[in-house]
Design a protein around this motif. Structure first.
Motif, PDB file in Angstrom:
ATOM      1  N   ALA A 156     -29.705  12.802 -70.440  1.00 47.32           N
ATOM      2  CA  ALA A 156     -29.197  11.997 -69.331  1.00 47.32           C
ATOM      3  C   ALA A 156     -30.340  11.537 -68.439  1.00 47.32           C
ATOM      4  CB  ALA A 156     -28.188  12.806 -68.521  1.00 47.32           C
ATOM      5  N   SER A 157     -31.311  12.398 -68.224  1.00 42.94           N
ATOM      6  CA  SER A 157     -32.387  11.994 -67.322  1.00 42.94           C
ATOM      7  C   SER A 157     -33.336  11.012 -67.997  1.00 42.94           C
ATOM      8  CB  SER A 157     -33.132  13.210 -66.770  1.00 42.94           C
ATOM      9  OG  SER A 157     -33.331  14.179 -67.765  1.00 42.94           O
ATOM     10  N   ARG A 158     -33.634  11.247 -69.272  1.00 39.89           N
ATOM     11  CA  ARG A 158     -34.476  10.280 -69.982  1.00 39.89           C
ATOM     12  C   ARG A 158     -33.795   8.922 -70.052  1.00 39.89           C
ATOM     13  NH1 ARG A 158     -38.819  11.470 -73.190  1.00 39.89           N
ATOM     14  NH2 ARG A 158     -39.276   9.405 -72.418  1.00 39.89           N
TER      15      ARG A 158
ATOM     16  N   PHE B  45     -24.494   4.271 -82.840  1.00 38.66           N
ATOM     17  CA  PHE B  45     -24.825   2.859 -82.675  1.00 38.66           C
ATOM     18  C   PHE B  45     -25.264   2.546 -81.248  1.00 38.66           C
ATOM     19  CE2 PHE B  45     -22.838  -1.491 -81.795  1.00 38.66           C
ATOM     20  CZ  PHE B  45     -24.031  -2.152 -82.044  1.00 38.66           C
ATOM     21  N   ILE B  46     -24.433   2.911 -80.257  1.00 39.54           N
ATOM     22  CA  ILE B  46     -24.836   2.504 -78.903  1.00 39.54           C
ATOM     23  C   ILE B  46     -26.053   3.287 -78.417  1.00 39.54           C
ATOM     24  CG2 ILE B  46     -22.549   1.608 -78.241  1.00 39.54           C
ATOM     25  CD1 ILE B  46     -22.335   3.988 -76.346  1.00 39.54           C
ATOM     26  N   ARG B  47     -26.230   4.502 -78.932  1.00 42.05           N
ATOM     27  CA  ARG B  47     -27.404   5.269 -78.516  1.00 42.05           C
ATOM     28  C   ARG B  47     -28.700   4.727 -79.113  1.00 42.05           C
ATOM     29  NH1 ARG B  47     -26.629  10.644 -76.940  1.00 42.05           N
ATOM     30  NH2 ARG B  47     -28.134  11.302 -78.484  1.00 42.05           N
ATOM     31  N   CYS B  48     -28.588   3.957 -80.184  1.00 42.20           N
ATOM     32  CA  CYS B  48     -29.778   3.296 -80.722  1.00 42.20           C
ATOM     33  C   CYS B  48     -30.299   2.234 -79.752  1.00 42.20           C
ATOM     34  CB  CYS B  48     -29.465   2.625 -82.064  1.00 42.20           C
ATOM     35  SG  CYS B  48     -29.377   3.796 -83.437  1.00 42.20           S
ATOM     36  N   ILE B  49     -29.367   1.665 -78.976  1.00 36.12           N
ATOM     37  CA  ILE B  49     -29.750   0.526 -78.132  1.00 36.12           C
ATOM     38  C   ILE B  49     -30.698   0.944 -77.013  1.00 36.12           C
ATOM     39  CG2 ILE B  49     -28.827  -1.235 -76.556  1.00 36.12           C
ATOM     40  CD1 ILE B  49     -26.315  -1.273 -78.420  1.00 36.12           C
ATOM     41  N   ASN B  50     -30.523   2.155 -76.466  1.00 35.07           N
ATOM     42  CA  ASN B  50     -31.514   2.604 -75.467  1.00 35.07           C
ATOM     43  C   ASN B  50     -32.481   3.639 -76.039  1.00 35.07           C
ATOM     44  OD1 ASN B  50     -29.872   4.819 -75.560  1.00 35.07           O
ATOM     45  ND2 ASN B  50     -29.528   4.973 -73.358  1.00 35.07           N
ATOM     46  N   ARG B  51     -32.534   3.657 -77.344  1.00 35.18           N
ATOM     47  CA  ARG B  51     -33.493   4.509 -78.061  1.00 35.18           C
ATOM     48  C   ARG B  51     -33.286   5.999 -77.809  1.00 35.18           C
ATOM     49  NH1 ARG B  51     -39.487   2.046 -78.055  1.00 35.18           N
ATOM     50  NH2 ARG B  51     -39.795   4.019 -79.110  1.00 35.18           N
ATOM     51  N   ASN B  75     -39.461   3.787 -71.070  1.00 36.42           N
ATOM     52  CA  ASN B  75     -38.798   4.165 -69.819  1.00 36.42           C
ATOM     53  C   ASN B  75     -38.308   2.953 -69.038  1.00 36.42           C
ATOM     54  OD1 ASN B  75     -39.223   7.003 -70.243  1.00 36.42           O
ATOM     55  ND2 ASN B  75     -41.379   6.600 -69.812  1.00 36.42           N
ATOM     56  N   THR B  76     -39.083   1.869 -69.111  1.00 42.80           N
ATOM     57  CA  THR B  76     -38.635   0.626 -68.476  1.00 42.80           C
ATOM     58  C   THR B  76     -37.385   0.117 -69.185  1.00 42.80           C
ATOM     59  OG1 THR B  76     -40.959   0.170 -68.142  1.00 42.80           O
ATOM     60  CG2 THR B  76     -39.418  -1.621 -67.662  1.00 42.80           C
ATOM     61  N   LEU B  77     -37.457   0.135 -70.513  1.00 41.50           N
ATOM     62  CA  LEU B  77     -36.298  -0.300 -71.294  1.00 41.50           C
ATOM     63  C   LEU B  77     -35.050   0.492 -70.891  1.00 41.50           C
ATOM     64  CD1 LEU B  77     -35.298  -1.819 -74.063  1.00 41.50           C
ATOM     65  CD2 LEU B  77     -35.441   0.511 -74.968  1.00 41.50           C
ATOM     66  N   ARG B  78     -35.204   1.800 -70.836  1.00 48.37           N
ATOM     67  CA  ARG B  78     -34.053   2.638 -70.532  1.00 48.37           C
ATOM     68  C   ARG B  78     -33.534   2.401 -69.122  1.00 48.37           C
ATOM     69  NH1 ARG B  78     -36.323   8.018 -73.518  1.00 48.37           N
ATOM     70  NH2 ARG B  78     -35.276   7.669 -75.505  1.00 48.37           N
ATOM     71  N   ALA B 154     -27.574   2.747 -60.809  1.00 48.93           N
ATOM     72  CA  ALA B 154     -28.581   2.847 -59.753  1.00 48.93           C
ATOM     73  C   ALA B 154     -29.879   2.113 -60.086  1.00 48.93           C
ATOM     74  CB  ALA B 154     -28.880   4.310 -59.436  1.00 48.93           C
ATOM     75  N   MET B 155     -30.186   1.973 -61.352  1.00 47.25           N
ATOM     76  CA  MET B 155     -31.412   1.262 -61.722  1.00 47.25           C
ATOM     77  C   MET B 155     -31.135  -0.235 -61.910  1.00 47.25           C
ATOM     78  SD  MET B 155     -33.799   3.471 -61.624  1.00 47.25           S
ATOM     79  CE  MET B 155     -35.192   2.865 -62.583  1.00 47.25           C
ATOM     80  N   GLU B 156     -29.983  -0.664 -61.480  1.00 49.15           N
ATOM     81  CA  GLU B 156     -29.584  -2.061 -61.614  1.00 49.15           C
ATOM     82  C   GLU B 156     -29.805  -2.583 -63.031  1.00 49.15           C
ATOM     83  OE1 GLU B 156     -31.902  -3.160 -58.278  1.00 49.15           O
ATOM     84  OE2 GLU B 156     -30.184  -3.106 -56.923  1.00 49.15           O
ATOM     85  N   PRO B 157     -29.165  -1.923 -63.977  1.00 49.35           N
ATOM     86  CA  PRO B 157     -29.394  -2.263 -65.382  1.00 49.35           C
ATOM     87  C   PRO B 157     -28.749  -3.596 -65.743  1.00 49.35           C
ATOM     88  CG  PRO B 157     -27.622  -0.677 -65.214  1.00 49.35           C
ATOM     89  CD  PRO B 157     -28.156  -0.848 -63.829  1.00 49.35           C
ATOM     90  N   LYS B 158     -29.305  -4.202 -66.776  1.00 55.96           N
ATOM     91  CA  LYS B 158     -28.745  -5.467 -67.254  1.00 55.96           C
ATOM     92  C   LYS B 158     -27.545  -5.222 -68.145  1.00 55.96           C
ATOM     93  CE  LYS B 158     -33.147  -7.874 -67.093  1.00 55.96           C
ATOM     94  NZ  LYS B 158     -34.456  -7.677 -67.721  1.00 55.96           N
ATOM     95  N   VAL B 159     -27.495  -4.031 -68.720  1.00 56.10           N
ATOM     96  CA  VAL B 159     -26.406  -3.700 -69.627  1.00 56.10           C
ATOM     97  C   VAL B 159     -25.931  -2.279 -69.310  1.00 56.10           C
ATOM     98  CG1 VAL B 159     -25.836  -3.200 -72.044  1.00 56.10           C
ATOM     99  CG2 VAL B 159     -27.277  -5.158 -71.500  1.00 56.10           C
TER     100      VAL B 159
END
Ligand SMILES: Nc1ncnc2c1ncn2[C@@H]1O[C@H](COP(=O)(O)OP(=O)(O)O)[C@@H](O)[C@H]1O
Ligand SMILES: [Mg+2]
Lengths: 255, 242
Positions: A156-158, B45-51, B75-78, B154-159
């Motif tokens: 969750a944190s990563r 599948f969806i967990r592949c998207i944020n690695r 980390n930026t991606l995530r 909180a990180m204002e994600p795009k997705v």
């Protein structure tokens, strides 16, 4: 004739001074031992958790070796054995440590010759042995604590963009510490109790002093009783202090 | 340009072929619902998207970049992709507010005051600003999941990715979470939601895909999919969840 207890004679005069010396030495050896045991324990635990095989193997060998061999043998090894493989320069350094604190001096109302000083090569050997031995246990306790934190916390944190180190620092470790404190306390107490083995090298800690009182004053029962009570008191104080600290600073957390 | 573009995605766990060539494209502002039987590979599948999971073949483009391109910082991606898990996974040692502000403070370096403001605003949005200083354990499941959504935002994600966000909840708490998700969808957030909540899908999804044995075997608009499933296995599946 019935045995006449003489408690006053045990805690005053020469026996009293010896006990005080022993008490201070035990505290010093234990305190320094604990500090180094923690440092080594953390290092060994970190090595174990890296994915770099040689580090992992070293860490495993270290913990298995030191946890599974008698401490007394390890103390003799560091005192008699290690000198053989250490370079002369280090041996010389250890031997001259003794002279850093020349006696006599006064402490706690007593006059001391300096002979019981901590930095004798005997004391150094004992501290190394205690620190290394205990660090193997500490490393395992730390690892168990970290592993008991569910994997989804790291995930969750990563997933929010924290780096591995940030995730450990802000999410995993704060949770692991609270789990690890009680077993760490018991390792610290073990070290304090194990420091009594230092008498095998003639380090004048508490147990050694109790044997002196027995030999020179014949106060066997009293001497060992008082020594036992002092160990008990140290353990209780250490345990209480750490628990209090933990309550105040770490346990302001609810699950 | 699509926000997410998945091309021939394959993943194996050892010999086990979990994802067998997924092709999917999600536009900005689109809400995609992913359903399918347990074990079909939806989470993977969806967990592949944020690695959170690595894959062995294929590409995933996010916002125009291959997520495995060397110049992409993981980390930026995530931080640009929020995720909400089935089990909430809140940090038990931190207050609700700190759960939300940890990433903005540590990843973005936002100062504490600004982060608290942002955190309270997000908690307001999910309806639990008055619990900001409690610990997760003091909240109900539905409230915890809403905190998890606020943390994801909180990180204002795009997705935003949702992996069965209501499956671990007592039935009476499901709606409070779905309502927050619906609001997000209506505000135009790009969302990939693994969920079997048909009401949610009907109301806000643009598209439903059905996965089985690591493949997408059917896709349609929600109304068509639920009314008129084409594939035998989706028909079977819909019968079971009704
Ligand atoms: N770490 C793993 N190792 C081996 N197999 C796994 C692992 N994670 C998931 N699987 C398997 O992959 C398949 C797909 O899992 P998952 O994506 O969680 O399915 P779903 O979310 O659709 O229920 C399941 O059969 C599951 O057992
Ligand atoms: Mg799943």
């Amino acid at each position: 004739m019935q045995y006449q207890f003489n408690w006053i004679a045990t805690v005053t005069g020469e026996p009293g001074r010896w006990l005080w010396e022993g008490f201070v030495t035990t505290l010093e050896v234990s305190f320094i031992g604990i500090v180094f045991a923690m440092i080594l324990g953390i290092v060994i635990c970190v090595l174990r958790m890296t994915r770099f095989k040689p580090f992992v193997w070293f860490s495993v060998a270290y913990t298995e070796f030191f946890r599974n061999t008698p401490l007394l043998v390890q103390i003799f090894f560091w005192y008699f054995g290690a000198g053989v493989i250490l370079p002369d320069s280090i041996n010389d350094w250890i031997n001259q440590l003794y002279y850093w604190f020349p006696g006599p001096f006064t402490l706690g109302g007593g006059e001391y010759t300096g002979e019981w000083m901590l930095f004798s090569s005997e004391s150094v050997s004992v501290i190394i042995a205690l620190a290394v031995y205990t660090s193997a246990f500490i490393a395992e306790e730390l690892r168990a604590g970290i592993f008991s934190i569910p994997k989804n916390q790291l995930e969750a944190s990563r997933a929010t963009g924290l780096t591995f180190l940030q995730a450990y620092r802000f999410v995993i470790m704060p949770q692991a510490i609270r789990i690890v404190v009680p077993p760490l306390i018991s390792q610290f107490l073990n070290l304090i109790k194990n420091s009594s083995l230092a008498m095998a090298l003639g380090v004048t800690e508490l147990t050694y002093q109790a044997t002196q009182i027995e030999s020179y004053h014949g106060l066997a029962f009293e001497g060992f009783t008082v020594a036992t009570l002092i160990y008990l008191a140290i353990s209780l104080v250490v345990s209480f202090a750490i628990n209090m600290y933990n309550k105040h600073f770490m346990l302001q957390v609810k699950y | 340009m699509a926000m997410i573009e998945v091309n021939d995605l394959h993943k194996w766990y050892g010999d086990f072929h979990v994802l067998k060539g997924i092709n999917e494209s999600v536009e900005q502002g689109e809400v995609l619902v992913i359903c399918g039987p347990s074990g079909s590979g939806k989470s993977t599948f969806i967990r592949c998207i944020n690695r959170l999971e690595e894959y062995q073949k294929g590409t995933i483009m996010f916002d125009g970049r291959d997520i495995h391109a060397p110049e992409v910082n993981i980390n930026t991606l995530r931080s640009e992709i929020g995720i909400v898990f089935q089990q909430f996974n809140l940090y038990p040692h931190l207050t609700v507010l700190k759960n939300v502000t940890l990433a903005p403070v540590k990843v973005k370096g936002m100062d504490k005051k600004a982060a608290d403001e942002l955190g309270l605003q997000l908690l307001h949005r999910v309806g639990i600003h008055d619990q900001a200083h409690k610990y997760p354990a003091e909240l109900s499941g539905g409230q915890q999941q809403r905190v998890a959504i606020a943390r994801g935002l909180a990180m204002e994600p795009k997705v935003m990715l949702f992996d069965e966000p209501t499956s671990a909840l007592d039935p009476e708490m499901i709606n409070e979470v779905l309502n927050v998700m619906k609001d997000l969808a209506r505000e135009g957030k790009t969302m990939l939601c693994v969920t079997h909540e048909m009401g949610f899908a009907r109301e806000v999804a643009d598209r439903v895909i059905f996965m089985d044995y690591g493949e997408v075997i059917e896709q349609n608009t929600p109304s068509e999919f639920f009314k008129n499933p084409q594939h035998e296995r989706s028909q079977q599946f819909l019968k079971e969840i009704l």
